[in-house]
Design an enzyme around this catalytic site. Structure first.
Site, PDB file in Angstrom:
ATOM      1  N   CYS A  23      41.598  40.518  54.787  1.00 24.41           N
ATOM      2  CA  CYS A  23      40.509  41.080  53.983  1.00 24.41           C
ATOM      3  C   CYS A  23      39.140  40.568  54.446  1.00 24.41           C
ATOM      4  O   CYS A  23      39.043  39.541  55.114  1.00 24.41           O
ATOM      5  CB  CYS A  23      40.729  40.710  52.513  1.00 24.41           C
ATOM      6  N   ASP A 142      45.192  36.131  42.378  1.00 26.07           N
ATOM      7  CA  ASP A 142      44.162  35.308  43.025  1.00 26.07           C
ATOM      8  C   ASP A 142      43.843  34.134  42.109  1.00 26.07           C
ATOM      9  O   ASP A 142      44.193  34.133  40.925  1.00 26.07           O
ATOM     10  CB  ASP A 142      42.916  36.189  43.274  1.00 26.07           C
TER      11      ASP A 142
END
Ligand SMILES: O=C(O)c1ccccc1N[C@@H]1O[C@H](COP(=O)(O)O)[C@@H](O)[C@H]1O
Length: 221
Positions: A23, A142
């Site tokens: 990412c 996360d």
């Protein structure tokens, strides 16, 4: 912690590989190298405060480098519908990633499947929260931090309950040094990394990316 059951395979299914999403890509050379190393998905950040944010024009150019069979993911944090639509008009993303406090109605209103990011902290009922997003293609777990994401911070994997209803994408502070253990313990559908393979914010390090892919392979054994 019990291991995350693989909701897409029965218990008797043979072991399968863990997918890798890289990412926060901002440069063509990093896109090419991530794909060469075997990335399954690439993330592009459409959140202007992030040091990894890309404009629509930059994203168009970066996606032109992506070969077939690599999933392109657009990351948003609490966007307006118009912000997402204006990206989708010009950037042929495969999947949306909502990384803020987006309600389910927002996540599902676009003509793309989506991942919902959840920030894991003690006391949070992940199972209940997950049930609010029954149409999510996956839940991206996360760390909870002062910034919305890309913090490089890990969370306590023991907080992941068994029985989450869709594939788990494990994120948060993963590095070439930690990802093998993370995979062995959590058995996620995929792992997602941003800062752990960077030379500087928004600049990927080829050596760290290579080490990350090697460690993922080790973690699957
Ligand atoms: O990468 C960013 O800058 C970012 C900004 C806002 C929301 C999410 C962001 N990235 C995502 O954060 C996680 C964890 O990143 P890291 O590996 O700990 O750096 C990951 O899913 C990124 O997609």
């Amino acid at each position: 912690m019990s291991q995350n059951p693989d909701p897409q395979n029965s218990n008797s299914a043979p072991p399968r590989r863990v997918r890798v999403k890289i990412c926060g890509l901002t440069r063509s050379e990093d896109v090419r190298e991530a794909c060469r190393l075997g990335a399954d998905a690439l993330g592009f950040v459409f959140y202007p405060p992030s040091p990894r944010a890309v404009t629509i024009a930059q994203a168009e150019a970066l996606l032109a480098e992506v070969p077939p069979f690599v999933t392109t993911v657009g990351l948003f944090v609490n966007p307006t519908p118009d912000e997402v639509e204006s990206v989708l008009e010009r950037v042929p993303l495969d999947l949306l990633q909502f990384h803020g406090d987006e309600p389910p109605e927002l996540c599902r209103r676009f003509a793309r499947p989506y991942l919902k990011a959840l920030r894991v902290r003690p006391g949070l009922d992940l199972l209940e929260l997950a049930r609010c997003y029954p149409d999510a293609k996956g839940l991206l777990l996360d760390a909870d931090s002062a910034v919305w994401g890309g913090s490089g911070r890990a969370f306590d994997w023991n907080l992941i309950p068994p029985g989450l209803p869709c594939p788990v994408v494990l994120a948060g502070g993963l590095t070439p040094e930690t990802v093998a253990e993370a995979i062995a313990r959590v058995r996620p559908w995929a792992v997602d990394v941003s800062s752990g393979v960077e030379a500087a914010k928004g600049i990927k390090c080829p050596q760290k990316m290579a080490a990350f892919f090697a460690a993922v392979t080790r973690g699957m054994r």
